[in-house]
Scaffold this motif. Structure first.
Motif, PDB file in Angstrom:
ATOM      1  N   PHE A   1       0.869  -1.182   0.000  1.00 19.60           N
ATOM      2  CA  PHE A   1       0.000   0.000   0.000  1.00 19.60           C
ATOM      3  C   PHE A   1       0.903   1.228   0.000  1.00 19.60           C
ATOM      4  N   LEU A   2       0.673   2.121  -0.989  1.00 16.04           N
ATOM      5  CA  LEU A   2       1.482   3.343  -1.090  1.00 16.04           C
ATOM      6  C   LEU A   2       0.551   4.536  -0.989  1.00 16.04           C
ATOM      7  N   SER A   3       0.861   5.452  -0.092  1.00 14.91           N
ATOM      8  CA  SER A   3      -0.050   6.573   0.063  1.00 14.91           C
ATOM      9  C   SER A   3       0.657   7.816   0.581  1.00 14.91           C
ATOM     10  N   GLY A   4       0.056   8.967   0.282  1.00 19.19           N
ATOM     11  CA  GLY A   4       0.590  10.237   0.765  1.00 19.19           C
ATOM     12  C   GLY A   4      -0.531  11.218   1.018  1.00 19.19           C
ATOM     13  N   ASP A   5      -0.279  12.214   1.875  1.00 17.71           N
ATOM     14  CA  ASP A   5      -1.275  13.256   2.143  1.00 17.71           C
ATOM     15  C   ASP A   5      -0.549  14.508   2.603  1.00 17.71           C
ATOM     16  N   LEU A   6      -1.305  15.509   3.041  1.00 19.57           N
ATOM     17  CA  LEU A   6      -0.697  16.800   3.376  1.00 19.57           C
ATOM     18  C   LEU A   6      -0.434  17.012   4.857  1.00 19.57           C
TER      19      LEU A   6
ATOM     20  N   PHE B   1       7.431  -7.107  -7.914  1.00 17.97           N
ATOM     21  CA  PHE B   1       7.595  -7.056  -6.454  1.00 17.97           C
ATOM     22  C   PHE B   1       6.245  -7.100  -5.757  1.00 17.97           C
ATOM     23  N   ALA B   2       5.186  -6.981  -6.547  1.00 21.84           N
ATOM     24  CA  ALA B   2       3.838  -7.067  -5.983  1.00 21.84           C
ATOM     25  C   ALA B   2       2.880  -7.542  -7.060  1.00 21.84           C
ATOM     26  N   LYS B   3       1.861  -8.302  -6.621  1.00 22.50           N
ATOM     27  CA  LYS B   3       0.817  -8.702  -7.585  1.00 22.50           C
ATOM     28  C   LYS B   3      -0.270  -7.628  -7.573  1.00 22.50           C
TER      29      LYS B   3
ATOM     30  N   GLY C   1      -3.821  -2.719   7.293  1.00 24.30           N
ATOM     31  CA  GLY C   1      -2.991  -3.827   7.788  1.00 24.30           C
ATOM     32  C   GLY C   1      -2.226  -4.591   6.732  1.00 24.30           C
ATOM     33  N   VAL C   2      -1.773  -3.906   5.687  1.00 28.42           N
ATOM     34  CA  VAL C   2      -0.948  -4.564   4.663  1.00 28.42           C
ATOM     35  C   VAL C   2       0.397  -3.846   4.609  1.00 28.42           C
ATOM     36  N   PRO C   3       1.439  -4.449   3.971  1.00 32.25           N
ATOM     37  CA  PRO C   3       2.739  -3.749   3.903  1.00 32.25           C
ATOM     38  C   PRO C   3       2.573  -2.347   3.323  1.00 32.25           C
ATOM     39  N   PHE C   4       3.257  -1.387   3.948  1.00 31.34           N
ATOM     40  CA  PHE C   4       2.977   0.025   3.630  1.00 31.34           C
ATOM     41  C   PHE C   4       4.247   0.819   3.379  1.00 31.34           C
ATOM     42  N   LEU C   5       4.199   1.654   2.325  1.00 37.34           N
ATOM     43  CA  LEU C   5       5.260   2.631   2.089  1.00 37.34           C
ATOM     44  C   LEU C   5       4.604   4.010   2.058  1.00 37.34           C
ATOM     45  N   GLY C   6       4.981   4.859   3.000  1.00 35.69           N
ATOM     46  CA  GLY C   6       4.420   6.213   3.032  1.00 35.69           C
ATOM     47  C   GLY C   6       5.217   7.112   2.109  1.00 35.69           C
ATOM     48  N   LEU C   7       4.508   7.991   1.389  1.00 30.48           N
ATOM     49  CA  LEU C   7       5.179   8.887   0.448  1.00 30.48           C
ATOM     50  C   LEU C   7       4.786  10.316   0.760  1.00 30.48           C
ATOM     51  N   PHE C   8       5.673  11.242   0.472  1.00 33.82           N
ATOM     52  CA  PHE C   8       5.249  12.638   0.535  1.00 33.82           C
ATOM     53  C   PHE C   8       5.699  13.374  -0.708  1.00 33.82           C
TER      54      PHE C   8
ATOM     55  N   ASN D   1       0.996  16.765   8.694  1.00 32.52           N
ATOM     56  CA  ASN D   1       2.331  16.574   9.261  1.00 32.52           C
ATOM     57  C   ASN D   1       2.583  15.088   9.483  1.00 32.52           C
ATOM     58  N   GLN D   2       3.778  14.634   9.117  1.00 29.55           N
ATOM     59  CA  GLN D   2       4.168  13.213   9.258  1.00 29.55           C
ATOM     60  C   GLN D   2       3.184  12.271   8.561  1.00 29.55           C
ATOM     61  N   ILE D   3       2.555  12.725   7.497  1.00 31.38           N
ATOM     62  CA  ILE D   3       1.538  11.969   6.722  1.00 31.38           C
ATOM     63  C   ILE D   3       0.712  11.010   7.598  1.00 31.38           C
ATOM     64  N   ILE D   4       0.102  11.582   8.643  1.00 35.29           N
ATOM     65  CA  ILE D   4      -0.664  10.744   9.576  1.00 35.29           C
ATOM     66  C   ILE D   4      -1.883  10.102   8.928  1.00 35.29           C
ATOM     67  N   SER D   5      -2.532  10.783   7.983  1.00 36.87           N
ATOM     68  CA  SER D   5      -3.735  10.190   7.373  1.00 36.87           C
ATOM     69  C   SER D   5      -3.362   8.872   6.721  1.00 36.87           C
ATOM     70  N   SER D   6      -2.238   8.869   5.982  1.00 38.02           N
ATOM     71  CA  SER D   6      -1.811   7.661   5.284  1.00 38.02           C
ATOM     72  C   SER D   6      -1.389   6.571   6.255  1.00 38.02           C
ATOM     73  N   SER D   7      -0.537   6.932   7.211  1.00 35.96           N
ATOM     74  CA  SER D   7      -0.039   5.929   8.157  1.00 35.96           C
ATOM     75  C   SER D   7      -1.168   5.332   8.983  1.00 35.96           C
ATOM     76  N   PHE D   8      -2.115   6.183   9.404  1.00 37.31           N
ATOM     77  CA  PHE D   8      -3.216   5.691  10.237  1.00 37.31           C
ATOM     78  C   PHE D   8      -4.177   4.834   9.421  1.00 37.31           C
ATOM     79  N   ALA D   9      -4.363   5.200   8.146  1.00 37.47           N
ATOM     80  CA  ALA D   9      -5.211   4.365   7.284  1.00 37.47           C
ATOM     81  C   ALA D   9      -4.519   3.024   7.044  1.00 37.47           C
ATOM     82  N   ALA D  10      -3.173   3.065   6.921  1.00 39.47           N
ATOM     83  CA  ALA D  10      -2.406   1.826   6.708  1.00 39.47           C
ATOM     84  C   ALA D  10      -2.507   0.909   7.928  1.00 39.47           C
TER      85      ALA D  10
END
Lengths: 159, 333
Positions: free
Chosen positions: B79-84, B127-129, B99-106, B86-95
């Motif tokens: 799961f790759l996600s980003g938002d605006l 690297f992913a299906k 509950g799947v492997p996660f890479l946060g992006l900004f 601080n510390q991309i909390i929306s993405s990390s908290f949604a991840a």
């Protein structure tokens, strides 16, 4: 932008800023000023009417009527802020609603509402004066400087 | 496969398996309301803070995209996600919820295409299906963090933009009937010295132009290759600057195919000043409106150039100018 700031930019950046500036809509300064004048004036007129009302019907003097007048204006603008109306009026009125005491009430109320989600201590209490803080700090300081000047002139035999 | 200096070609043709767009009440009132999968009439979503509401928007977009693709959460490999925030909390908290492997992006508002480009590269490289790419933003949460309290009465200039409340998500996989994600151009950070946070369009336009130029140069393509080239959130001001800047650089782009997600989402609404902005602007318009048009066959080849302003409230208070970036992803039916 000040010329001092511009000097830090590279020639390409300066060129782009001129390019972009020519394509940006300008702030309608004249219309904004006229609106601000009338809205600000209307708020002052309401304040004056309130003061007259307190003097006429509640036995206040011209000096003491200031307090209830300001209190009424503050309560009204805080309510308008809470109901989500104030920011819409302000977008139209600009400095007209920002400069009088109503603007000050709005800064305190809006910051308090905004940070309610962080709790009463760290949120509301800690952020209430986020915008109003500098007004208070520099307002008090300028009052102090002005008072100092007045005292010096008085001691020197002026006034 | 790298082509030219900064463009990736996905030779294994990853597929945009399914996508979803979720919006708020203001988006519901716009001309693209029919293209959203779900629209909420409450910006709070029953939560007690704007930040939690944004996280819910993102979670819902991901749930919808997964469900529409006939998948389960467990099928997602990354799961790759980003938002605006601080510390991309929306993405990390949604991840945390997903509950799947996660890479946060900004990449600020360019996170939508940044996540799609990386997801496609991971799928292309086996690297992913199933890779899930998403981005979200919330008007009130962004105003609170970057500008003033929402109820504060400050007059905004006509160059200001309106942050979109919502989220968009897409599932990328290795096989299927398309639409295919064919290439991505990773942008450079461009800073033309604009420091006014109420003029994001003007600040970001050169970054968009830089990435568009790089894309066509690297792939040696003509401008008429695409049916639509949409920038992320330049708004009226930025779109006009970008069009003129491209012309000046010898890329005469057809006005009919060159558009901006920030212009499409709210139409002529005066309340949004120069147009829409935020990660969800390009995410919801692409995964909602534009992908619906691709599915209907109205569009065959599209290029989405998501633009991002990489500023922080601290950096602009310290009088720094606004560094900007743009990432382009091409999708072909």
């Amino acid at each position: 932008m000040s010329s001092k700031k511009k000097k830090k930019l590279s020639p390409a950046q300066q060129q782009y800023q001129a390019f972009a500036k020519a394509r940006e809509p300008k702030r309608p300064a004249v219309t904004n000023t006229i609106k601000a004048f009338f809205v600000g004036g209307t708020i002052c007129l309401i304040g004056q009417t309130l003061q007259w009302f307190f003097i006429e019907y509640f036995n206040f003097t011209e000096t003491t009527a200031g307090n209830p007048t300001v209190a009424v204006l503050i309560i009204v603008s805080v309510l308008l802020t809470g109901f989500g109306v104030y920011d819409h009026i302000a977008q139209w009125a600009g400095a007209g609603t920002a400069i009088p005491v109503t603007g000050f009430a709005n800064t305190v109320a809006s910051s308090s509402i905004e940070h309610r989600s962080e709790g009463f201590v760290l949120g509301v209490g800690g952020n209430m004066f986020k915008l109003a803080g500098s007004v208070i700090a520099y307002g008090v300081f300028s009052a102090f400087v002005v008072a100092l000047i007045k005292i010096i002139i008085q001691k020197l035999g002026g006034m | 496969m790298l082509k030219g200096h900064q463009t990736w070609i996905f030779e294994n043709r990853p597929v945009l398996h399914s996508c979803a767009a979720i919006g708020g009440p203001f988006e519901a009132a716009g001309p693209l309301s029919a293209d959203f999968d779900l629209l909420h009439e409450d910006i709070w979503l029953g939560q007690n803070s704007f930040e939690k509401a944004e996280k819910r928007f993102l979670e819902e977009a991901c749930e919808f995209a997964i469900r529409k693709g006939g998948l389960k959460k467990e099928d997602i490999n990354v799961f790759l996600s980003g938002d605006l925030m601080n510390q991309i909390i929306s993405s990390s908290f949604a991840a945390r919820t997903i509950g799947v492997p996660f890479l946060g992006l900004f990449g600020a508002c360019s996170s939508s295409m940044e996540s799609l480009a990386v997801a496609s590269a991971l799928v292309n490289g086996k690297f992913a299906k199933y890779a899930l790419a998403a981005a979200s933003s919330h008007n009130a949460a962004a105003e609170k963090q970057f500008r003033y309290p929402t109820e504060y009465g400050a007059q905004k200039p006509p160059t200001a933009q309106w942050t979109v409340t919502g989220a968009g998500a897409a599932v990328v996989t290795d096989s299927g009937d398309g639409p295919y994600i064919t290439s991505a151009t990773v942008g450079r950070v461009v800073d033309m010295g604009i420091s006014d946070p109420f003029n994001m369009g003007g600040a970001m336009a050169p970054a968009a132009v830089d990435t568009i130029q790089a894309h066509f140069r690297d792939l040696n393509r003509g401008l008429d290759y695409y049916d639509m080239i949409a920038t992320g959130d330049l708004g009226k001001v930025g779109h006009r600057i970008a069009t003129d800047l491209l012309t000046e650089h010898g890329l005469k782009i057809n006005e009919d195919i060159f558009t901006d997600c920030g212009l499409l989402i709210y139409g002529d609404n005066k309340q949004v000043f120069a147009g829409g902005s935020g990660c969800a602007c390009s995410a919801t318009v692409t995964y909602g409106h534009i992908m619906n048009r691709v599915k209907k066959g109205e569009l065959k080849k599209i290029l989405i150039v998501a633009t991002g302003a990489l500023l922080s409230p601290m950096s602009y208070q310290q009088k720094e100018s606004i560094p900007c970036i743009a990432h382009a992803v091409s999708i072909e039916a």
